[in-house]
Design a protein around this motif. Sequence first.
Motif, PDB file in Angstrom:
ATOM      1  N   GLY A 143      38.159  12.867  63.965  1.00 17.78           N
ATOM      2  CA  GLY A 143      38.170  11.498  64.477  1.00 17.78           C
ATOM      3  C   GLY A 143      36.860  10.924  64.994  1.00 17.78           C
ATOM      4  N   ALA A 144      35.814  11.758  65.118  1.00 18.00           N
ATOM      5  CA  ALA A 144      34.563  11.236  65.688  1.00 18.00           C
ATOM      6  C   ALA A 144      33.582  10.737  64.626  1.00 18.00           C
ATOM      7  CB  ALA A 144      33.906  12.302  66.553  1.00 18.00           C
ATOM      8  N   GLY A 145      33.781  11.131  63.364  1.00 16.61           N
ATOM      9  CA  GLY A 145      32.935  10.638  62.280  1.00 16.61           C
ATOM     10  C   GLY A 145      31.588  11.320  62.127  1.00 16.61           C
ATOM     11  N   PHE A 146      31.343  12.407  62.868  1.00 13.28           N
ATOM     12  CA  PHE A 146      30.051  13.089  62.780  1.00 13.28           C
ATOM     13  C   PHE A 146      29.723  13.521  61.348  1.00 13.28           C
ATOM     14  CE2 PHE A 146      30.924  13.862  67.334  1.00 13.28           C
ATOM     15  CZ  PHE A 146      29.686  13.537  67.879  1.00 13.28           C
ATOM     16  N   TYR A 147      30.678  14.200  60.721  1.00 12.44           N
ATOM     17  CA  TYR A 147      30.423  14.744  59.386  1.00 12.44           C
ATOM     18  C   TYR A 147      30.313  13.650  58.334  1.00 12.44           C
ATOM     19  CZ  TYR A 147      30.486  19.637  60.599  1.00 12.44           C
ATOM     20  OH  TYR A 147      30.140  20.867  61.121  1.00 12.44           O
ATOM     21  N   ASP A 148      31.170  12.621  58.412  1.00 10.49           N
ATOM     22  CA  ASP A 148      31.088  11.526  57.433  1.00 10.49           C
ATOM     23  C   ASP A 148      29.689  10.902  57.469  1.00 10.49           C
ATOM     24  OD1 ASP A 148      33.789  11.607  56.436  1.00 10.49           O
ATOM     25  OD2 ASP A 148      34.427  10.764  58.351  1.00 10.49           O
ATOM     26  N   ARG A 149      29.181  10.632  58.665  1.00  9.62           N
ATOM     27  CA  ARG A 149      27.845  10.040  58.797  1.00  9.62           C
ATOM     28  C   ARG A 149      26.762  10.989  58.291  1.00  9.62           C
ATOM     29  NH1 ARG A 149      29.782   8.738  63.658  1.00  9.62           N
ATOM     30  NH2 ARG A 149      30.538   6.619  63.815  1.00  9.62           N
ATOM     31  N   PHE A 150      26.855  12.244  58.713  1.00  7.73           N
ATOM     32  CA  PHE A 150      25.832  13.226  58.339  1.00  7.73           C
ATOM     33  C   PHE A 150      25.781  13.406  56.823  1.00  7.73           C
ATOM     34  CE2 PHE A 150      24.301  17.570  57.624  1.00  7.73           C
ATOM     35  CZ  PHE A 150      23.137  17.570  58.371  1.00  7.73           C
ATOM     36  N   MET A 151      26.945  13.552  56.191  1.00  8.89           N
ATOM     37  CA  MET A 151      26.986  13.798  54.744  1.00  8.89           C
ATOM     38  C   MET A 151      26.552  12.573  53.947  1.00  8.89           C
ATOM     39  SD  MET A 151      30.329  16.310  54.345  1.00  8.89           S
ATOM     40  CE  MET A 151      31.517  15.154  55.021  1.00  8.89           C
ATOM     41  N   THR A 152      26.830  11.383  54.449  1.00  8.03           N
ATOM     42  CA  THR A 152      26.453  10.157  53.748  1.00  8.03           C
ATOM     43  C   THR A 152      24.986   9.812  53.957  1.00  8.03           C
ATOM     44  OG1 THR A 152      28.677   9.296  54.081  1.00  8.03           O
ATOM     45  CG2 THR A 152      27.017   7.707  53.483  1.00  8.03           C
ATOM     46  N   GLU A 153      24.555   9.831  55.216  1.00  8.40           N
ATOM     47  CA  GLU A 153      23.225   9.322  55.554  1.00  8.40           C
ATOM     48  C   GLU A 153      22.113  10.363  55.493  1.00  8.40           C
ATOM     49  OE1 GLU A 153      23.723   7.587  59.448  1.00  8.40           O
ATOM     50  OE2 GLU A 153      25.366   6.302  58.742  1.00  8.40           O
ATOM     51  N   LYS A 154      22.441  11.619  55.803  1.00  6.96           N
ATOM     52  CA  LYS A 154      21.368  12.610  55.918  1.00  6.96           C
ATOM     53  C   LYS A 154      21.378  13.673  54.826  1.00  6.96           C
ATOM     54  CE  LYS A 154      20.724  12.042  60.842  1.00  6.96           C
ATOM     55  NZ  LYS A 154      20.576  12.699  62.133  1.00  6.96           N
ATOM     56  N   ALA A 155      22.554  14.111  54.392  1.00  8.95           N
ATOM     57  CA  ALA A 155      22.607  15.224  53.434  1.00  8.95           C
ATOM     58  C   ALA A 155      23.551  14.921  52.261  1.00  8.95           C
ATOM     59  CB  ALA A 155      23.042  16.494  54.152  1.00  8.95           C
ATOM     60  N   GLU A 176      39.742   5.887  54.710  1.00  7.71           N
ATOM     61  CA  GLU A 176      39.090   4.600  54.935  1.00  7.71           C
ATOM     62  C   GLU A 176      37.778   4.610  54.152  1.00  7.71           C
ATOM     63  OE1 GLU A 176      39.637   3.023  59.193  1.00  7.71           O
ATOM     64  OE2 GLU A 176      39.854   5.192  59.404  1.00  7.71           O
ATOM     65  N   PRO A 177      37.170   3.433  53.934  1.00  5.83           N
ATOM     66  CA  PRO A 177      35.964   3.376  53.104  1.00  5.83           C
ATOM     67  C   PRO A 177      34.832   4.301  53.547  1.00  5.83           C
ATOM     68  CG  PRO A 177      36.784   1.162  53.526  1.00  5.83           C
ATOM     69  CD  PRO A 177      37.608   2.089  54.357  1.00  5.83           C
ATOM     70  N   HIS A 178      34.712   4.548  54.858  1.00  2.71           N
ATOM     71  CA  HIS A 178      33.612   5.392  55.340  1.00  2.71           C
ATOM     72  C   HIS A 178      33.905   6.892  55.237  1.00  2.71           C
ATOM     73  CE1 HIS A 178      36.191   4.903  58.936  1.00  2.71           C
ATOM     74  NE2 HIS A 178      35.868   6.164  59.130  1.00  2.71           N
ATOM     75  N   ASP A 179      35.135   7.268  54.905  1.00  4.23           N
ATOM     76  CA  ASP A 179      35.512   8.680  54.842  1.00  4.23           C
ATOM     77  C   ASP A 179      34.925   9.340  53.595  1.00  4.23           C
ATOM     78  OD1 ASP A 179      37.010   8.567  57.200  1.00  4.23           O
ATOM     79  OD2 ASP A 179      38.820   7.941  56.134  1.00  4.23           O
ATOM     80  N   VAL A 180      34.339  10.506  53.776  1.00  7.38           N
ATOM     81  CA  VAL A 180      33.696  11.230  52.675  1.00  7.38           C
ATOM     82  C   VAL A 180      34.613  12.359  52.204  1.00  7.38           C
ATOM     83  CG1 VAL A 180      31.667  12.585  52.013  1.00  7.38           C
ATOM     84  CG2 VAL A 180      31.421  10.693  53.631  1.00  7.38           C
ATOM     85  N   ALA A 181      34.823  12.422  50.894  1.00  9.82           N
ATOM     86  CA  ALA A 181      35.666  13.470  50.303  1.00  9.82           C
ATOM     87  C   ALA A 181      34.874  14.766  50.148  1.00  9.82           C
ATOM     88  CB  ALA A 181      36.178  13.011  48.939  1.00  9.82           C
ATOM     89  N   VAL A 182      35.601  15.886  50.054  1.00  8.89           N
ATOM     90  CA  VAL A 182      34.967  17.174  49.757  1.00  8.89           C
ATOM     91  C   VAL A 182      35.046  17.409  48.251  1.00  8.89           C
ATOM     92  CG1 VAL A 182      35.403  18.153  52.048  1.00  8.89           C
ATOM     93  CG2 VAL A 182      37.099  18.489  50.231  1.00  8.89           C
ATOM     94  N   GLN A 183      34.236  18.356  47.766  1.00  9.45           N
ATOM     95  CA  GLN A 183      34.169  18.620  46.325  1.00  9.45           C
ATOM     96  C   GLN A 183      34.877  19.902  45.915  1.00  9.45           C
ATOM     97  OE1 GLN A 183      29.873  17.888  47.040  1.00  9.45           O
ATOM     98  NE2 GLN A 183      29.858  17.197  44.924  1.00  9.45           N
ATOM     99  N   TYR A 184      35.141  20.771  46.890  1.00  4.27           N
ATOM    100  CA  TYR A 184      35.763  22.061  46.579  1.00  4.27           C
ATOM    101  C   TYR A 184      36.587  22.478  47.786  1.00  4.27           C
ATOM    102  CZ  TYR A 184      36.046  26.493  44.027  1.00  4.27           C
ATOM    103  OH  TYR A 184      36.505  27.562  43.289  1.00  4.27           O
TER     104      TYR A 184
END
Length: 195
Positions: A143-155, A176-184
């Motif tokens: 719920g804090a969005g740390f990983y979504d931001r990190f994976m989108t903006e930094k890595a 939601e639009p800002h949520d990042v999916a995993v690949q595996y």
Amino acid sequence: MEREPVKEAKKVLRKRVTTARKALTDSYRATASSKMLDAVCQLPVYRSAHTVFLYASMPEEVQLYGLMRQALMDGKTVCLPLITGKGTMEAVSFSSLDDLVAGDYSILTVDPAKRKIVPAEEIDLILVPGAAFDREGGRLGLGAGFYDRFMTEKAPQGYRCAMAFSCQLVKKVPMEPHDVAVQYIITENEAFAVK
């Protein structure tokens, strides 16, 4: 879906799945974690990775300390998150599990005297925590969005892999639009690519 119903759906799902995860026994958790560690170490993306980004597992999560040890023995740069502000984090490396100390919320972190910030663009593999996942790679975080931001903006180049107990694999994660999916995704019963 409108924003509020999605937020409510996430909240309900998060509670249901974290309750199921807490109900697992310690011995089941340990055996399942060991199986998942073996599976991740077989992945070509793990074998070729120079820098891996892990997280310090809470007691009810998949236990990653064995993976930390293995990755260090394999000569990889191993990083953990360092919270740097509201919703932001950096990757910090360590050379031994002895370098870990209790941080905020009793989560282990790298001792401030021993931490070294690693440029996020060097990360090859990210082990992504989450409450729930679906077969399309949908991820429900905490719920804090740390990983979504990190994976989108930094890595954005980091290959996103989740290790989760099978009780955390659900039919559909509300996204939601800002949520990042995993690949595996790796569970104690299966491992599969989602893209």
